[in-house]
Design an enzyme around this catalytic site. Sequence first.
Site, PDB file in Angstrom:
ATOM      1  N   TYR A   1       0.816  -1.404  -0.035  1.00 20.25           N
ATOM      2  CA  TYR A   1       0.076  -0.075  -0.025  1.00 20.25           C
ATOM      3  C   TYR A   1       0.805   1.261  -0.022  1.00 20.25           C
ATOM      4  CZ  TYR A   1      -3.673  -3.054   1.193  1.00 20.25           C
ATOM      5  OH  TYR A   1      -4.775  -4.314   1.141  1.00 20.25           O
TER       6      TYR A   1
ATOM      7  N   HIS B   1      -4.757   6.159  -1.386  1.00 20.35           N
ATOM      8  CA  HIS B   1      -5.495   5.900  -0.280  1.00 20.35           C
ATOM      9  C   HIS B   1      -4.439   6.412   0.998  1.00 20.35           C
ATOM     10  CE1 HIS B   1      -9.392   5.397   0.836  1.00 20.35           C
ATOM     11  NE2 HIS B   1      -9.480   4.028   0.978  1.00 20.35           N
TER      12      HIS B   1
ATOM     13  N   TYR C   1      -6.279  -0.860   9.329  1.00 23.48           N
ATOM     14  CA  TYR C   1      -6.574  -0.779   7.815  1.00 23.48           C
ATOM     15  C   TYR C   1      -7.708   0.455   7.607  1.00 23.48           C
ATOM     16  CZ  TYR C   1      -3.666  -4.717   6.658  1.00 23.48           C
ATOM     17  OH  TYR C   1      -2.561  -5.370   6.465  1.00 23.48           O
TER      18      TYR C   1
ATOM     19  N   ASN D   1     -10.864   0.973   6.789  1.00 23.64           N
ATOM     20  CA  ASN D   1     -12.210   0.852   7.072  1.00 23.64           C
ATOM     21  C   ASN D   1     -12.598   0.907   8.482  1.00 23.64           C
ATOM     22  OD1 ASN D   1     -12.615   0.839   4.248  1.00 23.64           O
ATOM     23  ND2 ASN D   1     -13.583  -0.889   4.163  1.00 23.64           N
TER      24      ASN D   1
ATOM     25  N   ASP E   1      -6.989  11.296   1.968  1.00 22.66           N
ATOM     26  CA  ASP E   1      -7.185  11.256   0.589  1.00 22.66           C
ATOM     27  C   ASP E   1      -8.421  11.634   0.233  1.00 22.66           C
ATOM     28  OD1 ASP E   1      -8.455   8.496  -0.393  1.00 22.66           O
ATOM     29  OD2 ASP E   1      -7.583   8.593   1.486  1.00 22.66           O
TER      30      ASP E   1
ATOM     31  N   ASN F   1     -14.634   5.662   3.528  1.00 17.17           N
ATOM     32  CA  ASN F   1     -14.749   4.628   4.741  1.00 17.17           C
ATOM     33  C   ASN F   1     -13.942   5.026   5.849  1.00 17.17           C
ATOM     34  OD1 ASN F   1     -16.601   3.215   3.123  1.00 17.17           O
ATOM     35  ND2 ASN F   1     -15.157   1.984   2.162  1.00 17.17           N
TER      36      ASN F   1
END
Length: 209
Positions: A36, A41, A86, A88, A113, A134
């Site tokens: 990532y 994100h 993470y 969410n 973001d 989210n």
Amino acid sequence: MGIFDLFRQIESGSGSGLQGKLTWLVVGLGNIGLEYENTRHNAGFMAVEQLAQTCGGDFRQIKFRSDCGEAMVGGVRCLLMKPTTYMNNSGEAVAAAANFYKISPEHVLVMYDDISLAPGKLRIRRKGSAGGHNGIKSIIALLGTEEFPRIRVGVGAKPTPQYDLADWVLSKFTPEEQTALQPALEQAAEAASLIVQDKMDQAMNRFSH
């Protein structure tokens, strides 16, 4: 004195070498893991890392399900956070830290973001809805309010309406986009310093596009 009160007393004591009571959380949102890194994100991670670099902070502590560390930001003692939940489930980390330090949502600054802004652009707000993000949805749900300040970092819109949103935000910045992004990350760090000094209007006037 309960055990959590004792921990708070230790955490807010002079042993850290930082002055004053810890009164702000500054949170960058993203996803942990090498796959990532440098993705759209993770712009929030990148912004809070830039802030840490600017003010001499680090992320050596692991607590509240986050990589975090304390720093003096604009003369204000803050906890810098990168949730490891993470994206969410970001609210789990933020709410845990806010509850522990008894910090009100108005002193929880979140950097993340925004696909509605081009790379290199920022938007600063005192509060607001999740706008489909989210990570922000999770924070709103667990803080129980939308009234926390945020710095939105532009990462660019999907190339076509049909492009899958998840694929887009998990895609990496191009070299050209990275070049445009770096000044925005530096401005986000400056804006964060103003916001924790209760200079929101000044931050918005200088850096919000």
